[in-house]
Design a protein around this motif. Structure first.
Motif, PDB file in Angstrom:
ATOM      1  N   VAL A  73       0.820  -1.210   0.000  1.00 52.23           N
ATOM      2  CA  VAL A  73       0.000   0.000   0.000  1.00 52.23           C
ATOM      3  C   VAL A  73       0.855   1.261   0.000  1.00 52.23           C
ATOM      4  O   VAL A  73       0.426   2.324  -0.478  1.00 52.23           O
ATOM      5  CB  VAL A  73      -0.979  -0.013   1.202  1.00 52.23           C
ATOM      6  CG1 VAL A  73      -0.297   0.415   2.493  1.00 52.23           C
ATOM      7  CG2 VAL A  73      -2.195   0.864   0.922  1.00 52.23           C
ATOM      8  N   ASN A  74       2.090   1.155   0.496  1.00 48.16           N
ATOM      9  CA  ASN A  74       2.983   2.314   0.505  1.00 48.16           C
ATOM     10  C   ASN A  74       3.916   2.356  -0.715  1.00 48.16           C
ATOM     11  O   ASN A  74       4.826   3.175  -0.771  1.00 48.16           O
ATOM     12  CB  ASN A  74       3.828   2.319   1.791  1.00 48.16           C
ATOM     13  CG  ASN A  74       3.007   2.692   3.013  1.00 48.16           C
ATOM     14  OD1 ASN A  74       2.361   3.734   3.035  1.00 48.16           O
ATOM     15  ND2 ASN A  74       3.004   1.834   4.023  1.00 48.16           N
ATOM     16  N   SER A  75       3.680   1.464  -1.681  1.00 50.70           N
ATOM     17  CA  SER A  75       4.517   1.438  -2.876  1.00 50.70           C
ATOM     18  C   SER A  75       4.125   2.557  -3.831  1.00 50.70           C
ATOM     19  O   SER A  75       3.097   3.233  -3.662  1.00 50.70           O
ATOM     20  CB  SER A  75       4.389   0.086  -3.579  1.00 50.70           C
ATOM     21  OG  SER A  75       3.097  -0.056  -4.154  1.00 50.70           O
ATOM     22  N   TRP A 129      10.374 -16.091  -7.697  1.00 49.35           N
ATOM     23  CA  TRP A 129       9.159 -15.614  -7.011  1.00 49.35           C
ATOM     24  C   TRP A 129       8.557 -14.424  -7.770  1.00 49.35           C
ATOM     25  O   TRP A 129       7.341 -14.329  -7.931  1.00 49.35           O
ATOM     26  CB  TRP A 129       9.454 -15.180  -5.585  1.00 49.35           C
ATOM     27  CG  TRP A 129      10.207 -16.143  -4.721  1.00 49.35           C
ATOM     28  CD1 TRP A 129      11.040 -15.835  -3.688  1.00 49.35           C
ATOM     29  CD2 TRP A 129      10.205 -17.575  -4.783  1.00 49.35           C
ATOM     30  NE1 TRP A 129      11.559 -16.975  -3.148  1.00 49.35           N
ATOM     31  CE2 TRP A 129      11.062 -18.064  -3.782  1.00 49.35           C
ATOM     32  CE3 TRP A 129       9.570 -18.501  -5.613  1.00 49.35           C
ATOM     33  CZ2 TRP A 129      11.290 -19.408  -3.575  1.00 49.35           C
ATOM     34  CZ3 TRP A 129       9.802 -19.863  -5.424  1.00 49.35           C
ATOM     35  CH2 TRP A 129      10.644 -20.298  -4.411  1.00 49.35           C
ATOM     36  N   THR A 130       9.407 -13.501  -8.210  1.00 50.96           N
ATOM     37  CA  THR A 130       8.924 -12.325  -8.928  1.00 50.96           C
ATOM     38  C   THR A 130       8.224 -12.746 -10.214  1.00 50.96           C
ATOM     39  O   THR A 130       7.137 -12.248 -10.542  1.00 50.96           O
ATOM     40  CB  THR A 130      10.089 -11.372  -9.258  1.00 50.96           C
ATOM     41  OG1 THR A 130      10.782 -11.042  -8.047  1.00 50.96           O
ATOM     42  CG2 THR A 130       9.584 -10.088  -9.893  1.00 50.96           C
ATOM     43  N   HIS A 131       8.847 -13.677 -10.933  1.00 51.84           N
ATOM     44  CA  HIS A 131       8.245 -14.163 -12.174  1.00 51.84           C
ATOM     45  C   HIS A 131       6.906 -14.848 -11.895  1.00 51.84           C
ATOM     46  O   HIS A 131       5.937 -14.652 -12.639  1.00 51.84           O
ATOM     47  CB  HIS A 131       9.205 -15.136 -12.860  1.00 51.84           C
ATOM     48  CG  HIS A 131       8.633 -15.749 -14.106  1.00 51.84           C
ATOM     49  ND1 HIS A 131       8.712 -15.133 -15.334  1.00 51.84           N
ATOM     50  CD2 HIS A 131       7.959 -16.913 -14.306  1.00 51.84           C
ATOM     51  CE1 HIS A 131       8.114 -15.887 -16.247  1.00 51.84           C
ATOM     52  NE2 HIS A 131       7.652 -16.973 -15.636  1.00 51.84           N
ATOM     53  N   SER A 132       6.841 -15.638 -10.832  1.00 53.93           N
ATOM     54  CA  SER A 132       5.614 -16.374 -10.511  1.00 53.93           C
ATOM     55  C   SER A 132       4.473 -15.419 -10.173  1.00 53.93           C
ATOM     56  O   SER A 132       3.334 -15.599 -10.644  1.00 53.93           O
ATOM     57  CB  SER A 132       5.863 -17.330  -9.346  1.00 53.93           C
ATOM     58  OG  SER A 132       6.826 -18.307  -9.695  1.00 53.93           O
ATOM     59  N   ILE A 133       4.738 -14.413  -9.360  1.00 50.05           N
ATOM     60  CA  ILE A 133       3.686 -13.466  -8.977  1.00 50.05           C
ATOM     61  C   ILE A 133       3.272 -12.612 -10.175  1.00 50.05           C
ATOM     62  O   ILE A 133       2.081 -12.347 -10.380  1.00 50.05           O
ATOM     63  CB  ILE A 133       4.149 -12.591  -7.799  1.00 50.05           C
ATOM     64  CG1 ILE A 133       4.284 -13.447  -6.536  1.00 50.05           C
ATOM     65  CG2 ILE A 133       3.173 -11.450  -7.559  1.00 50.05           C
ATOM     66  CD1 ILE A 133       4.755 -12.704  -5.320  1.00 50.05           C
ATOM     67  N   SER A 303       5.314  -1.466 -10.805  1.00 51.05           N
ATOM     68  CA  SER A 303       4.877  -0.839  -9.557  1.00 51.05           C
ATOM     69  C   SER A 303       3.983  -1.769  -8.743  1.00 51.05           C
ATOM     70  O   SER A 303       3.996  -1.723  -7.511  1.00 51.05           O
ATOM     71  CB  SER A 303       4.157   0.484  -9.839  1.00 51.05           C
ATOM     72  OG  SER A 303       3.077   0.293 -10.731  1.00 51.05           O
ATOM     73  N   MET A 304       3.218  -2.623  -9.424  1.00 57.99           N
ATOM     74  CA  MET A 304       2.400  -3.594  -8.693  1.00 57.99           C
ATOM     75  C   MET A 304       3.286  -4.599  -7.957  1.00 57.99           C
ATOM     76  O   MET A 304       2.992  -4.984  -6.816  1.00 57.99           O
ATOM     77  CB  MET A 304       1.474  -4.322  -9.672  1.00 57.99           C
ATOM     78  CG  MET A 304       0.416  -3.428 -10.305  1.00 57.99           C
ATOM     79  SD  MET A 304      -0.419  -4.239 -11.705  1.00 57.99           S
ATOM     80  CE  MET A 304      -1.436  -5.425 -10.850  1.00 57.99           C
ATOM     81  N   LEU A 305       4.352  -5.020  -8.598  1.00 58.81           N
ATOM     82  CA  LEU A 305       5.251  -6.003  -7.999  1.00 58.81           C
ATOM     83  C   LEU A 305       6.057  -5.427  -6.839  1.00 58.81           C
ATOM     84  O   LEU A 305       6.468  -6.159  -5.945  1.00 58.81           O
ATOM     85  CB  LEU A 305       6.209  -6.551  -9.055  1.00 58.81           C
ATOM     86  CG  LEU A 305       5.590  -7.487 -10.093  1.00 58.81           C
ATOM     87  CD1 LEU A 305       6.588  -7.765 -11.208  1.00 58.81           C
ATOM     88  CD2 LEU A 305       5.141  -8.789  -9.456  1.00 58.81           C
ATOM     89  N   GLN A 306       6.300  -4.133  -6.882  1.00 63.19           N
ATOM     90  CA  GLN A 306       7.159  -3.512  -5.872  1.00 63.19           C
ATOM     91  C   GLN A 306       6.646  -3.782  -4.461  1.00 63.19           C
ATOM     92  O   GLN A 306       7.439  -4.005  -3.534  1.00 63.19           O
ATOM     93  CB  GLN A 306       7.246  -2.004  -6.105  1.00 63.19           C
ATOM     94  CG  GLN A 306       8.187  -1.295  -5.129  1.00 63.19           C
ATOM     95  CD  GLN A 306       8.239   0.192  -5.394  1.00 63.19           C
ATOM     96  OE1 GLN A 306       7.598   0.704  -6.304  1.00 63.19           O
ATOM     97  NE2 GLN A 306       9.009   0.892  -4.599  1.00 63.19           N
TER      98      GLN A 306
END
Length: 309
Positions: A73-75, A129-133, A303-306
């Motif tokens: 939420v703070n990203s 993990w980043t790729h999976s999400i 930005s969603m992944l951040q």
């Protein structure tokens, strides 16, 4: 950049026997979260009577989920002028859909990270993990643009779990995985061919066998099994097709699986995938709308992944 522990061993002349493959996979520890994914929280977020305060109370019991919630939420994605440090306030800003996504991803990633600590190979796990999400987010966006009605979180889970076979490979086939990491491939299909030549099964089949032990739905098992080749799926082909497209587009965005040496993805090459044709056909209006939706998601993805990773 993480490296393997030693030089890759010489490949065997023949792949493993199927029974040996199954035996090794079955010895891999189960992930408790796959059997009980966000059960308490999912009951609340699916109820129209649930209050933000009730949802926040459940989240507060999980320190890792709380931390991810506040980080997201703070990203940059939300662009709030003041920092949010209150769980209930964060629930209000995120909304129920993204709360569900967080609650599904967090326990799975934590257990997979714990599992990889018991493997003999040091690998770029955060990239996986980043790729999976990212694939989970895009798979959900892709299926939302189709007439397929999904009233649960299958669309997110199939993307999140599509590469779980690679984690199992690190535990059950460490020597073979080190050889695969050191071997360049022209693309995902070529890499899967190398996996089959060396092990006997590719990561899709390994992952499907593994999650079937957790008694997940047939839709999820089939999507994982056939995400590299959706037109071979006997059922639930549209789920597998969506994951194939999402995986390809995420690679184009520079978010690789982290385990392979694969040639970069070219822009719009996903339009030639079997999965794209299965979902949208050729160059009709559905295909044009889907292309615009994919382009829009690609812009928002970093930005969603951040906040999630």
């Amino acid at each position: 950049m993480p490296t393997t522990l030693s030089e890759p061993p010489s490949p065997r002349a023949t792949p493993l026997a199927e029974e040996d493959i199954k035996r090794r996979i079955d010895k891999c520890p189960k992930l408790a979260s796959l059997g009980t994914i966000n059960r308490a929280l999912s009951e609340l977020v699916r109820s129209e009577q649930s209050l933000n305060s009730q949802i926040a109370e459940v989240i507060r019991r999980d320190p890792s989920l709380s931390a991810r919630l506040l980080r997201m939420v703070n990203s940059v994605y939300f662009g709030l002028s003041t920092r949010v440090n209150n769980i209930e306030e964060a629930v209000f800003f995120l909304g129920l859909r993204q709360i569900r996504e967080l609650s599904m991803a967090t326990p799975v990633l934590e257990e997979l990270e714990e599992l990889q600590q018991n493997t003999a190979t040091t690998l770029p796990w955060k990239e996986l993990w980043t790729h999976s999400i990212a694939t989970a987010i895009l798979t959900r966006e892709i299926l939302a643009s189709t007439p397929l009605h999904i009233d649960d979180d299958t669309d997110y889970l199939i993307g999140l779990l599509h590469n779980v076979g690679k984690v199992v490979m690190a535990y059950a086939f460490p020597n073979e995985l080190r050889t695969l990491i050191a071997t360049p491939a022209n693309g995902p299909d070529d890499h899967c061919r190398l996996e089959r030549e060396l092990i006997g099964w590719d990561h899709a089949q390994i992952g499907a066998h593994y999650i079937a032990r957790h008694q997940l739905s047939e839709e999820i098992v089939f999507a994982v099994r056939y995400h590299t080749d959706p037109d071979r799926a006997p059922r639930h082909r549209l789920f597998a097709a969506a994951v194939q497209i999402a995986d390809h587009v995420v690679r184009y965005a520079g978010i690789s699986g982290g385990f392979e040496q694969i040639e970069p993805v070219v822009a719009d090459s996903w339009l030639t995938l079997p999965g794209w044709n299965m979902l949208y056909g050729a160059d009709g209006p559905e295909s044009m709308l889907a292309r615009a939706s994919v382009a829009n998601t690609l812009q928002r993805l970093p930005s969603m992944l951040q906040g999630l990773i």
